[in-house]
Design an enzyme around this catalytic site. Sequence first.
Site, PDB file in Angstrom:
ATOM      1  CE  LYS A   1      -6.870 -10.790  11.985  1.00 15.69           C
ATOM      2  NZ  LYS A   1      -6.786 -12.087  12.007  1.00 15.69           N
TER       3      LYS A   1
ATOM      4  CG  HIS B   1      -2.032  -0.591   1.311  1.00 14.28           C
ATOM      5  ND1 HIS B   1      -2.338  -1.825   0.423  1.00 14.28           N
ATOM      6  CD2 HIS B   1      -3.454  -0.351   0.766  1.00 14.28           C
ATOM      7  CE1 HIS B   1      -3.897  -1.971   0.335  1.00 14.28           C
ATOM      8  NE2 HIS B   1      -4.033  -0.711   1.057  1.00 14.28           N
TER       9      HIS B   1
END
Length: 191
Positions: free
Chosen positions: A102, A37
């Site tokens: 999550k 990222h």
Amino acid sequence: MEHKITTPLNKNTVQACHAGDTVLISGEIYTARDAAHKRLVELARQGKPLPFDIKDSIIYYVGPTPAKPGMAIGSAGPTTSYRMDVYSPTLIELGETGMIGKGKRDNNVIEAMKAHKAVYFAAIGGAGALLSQCVKKAEIVAYEDLGAEAIRKLNVENLPAIVVIDCYGNNLYESGRSDYLNMRKSDDVEE
């Protein structure tokens, strides 16, 4: 409600998904964790193209284990999403419409999701071996030097997930807890 989603994940499909809905995702998705990222956001800030088409894409926050013989990928359970929070708003602005991970997301991510129509799905932590059975093909598309954290293009079939935060800002982590506490209060009153 259950949705069968086929990628690319367009805005109409995103808008039909509501917090608490279950989904089965099929098609191409990409894997990326925090190191990847960071590199993607650096490319975007330099005005350089990303190594894959981010428009209407889903990024799964996973660093899979090596594949066993006959499998496309090893265990592929979700990683904790907050590590991507600093980068996610930029990728959402660039066209990413779905994220799988999550755990909770920060408010900047949720505001970007609302502004640009994106959705956050949760996959079940601890079920990586089962989730890997939904992966039919995997290939590294960028950052091979990151090992398990390299960006991979996955072909998935009926990958199960839950809509945790929808493009309207509804958040199952908050509403689910509130519903549970209200239920407990009403149980206490009845006793």
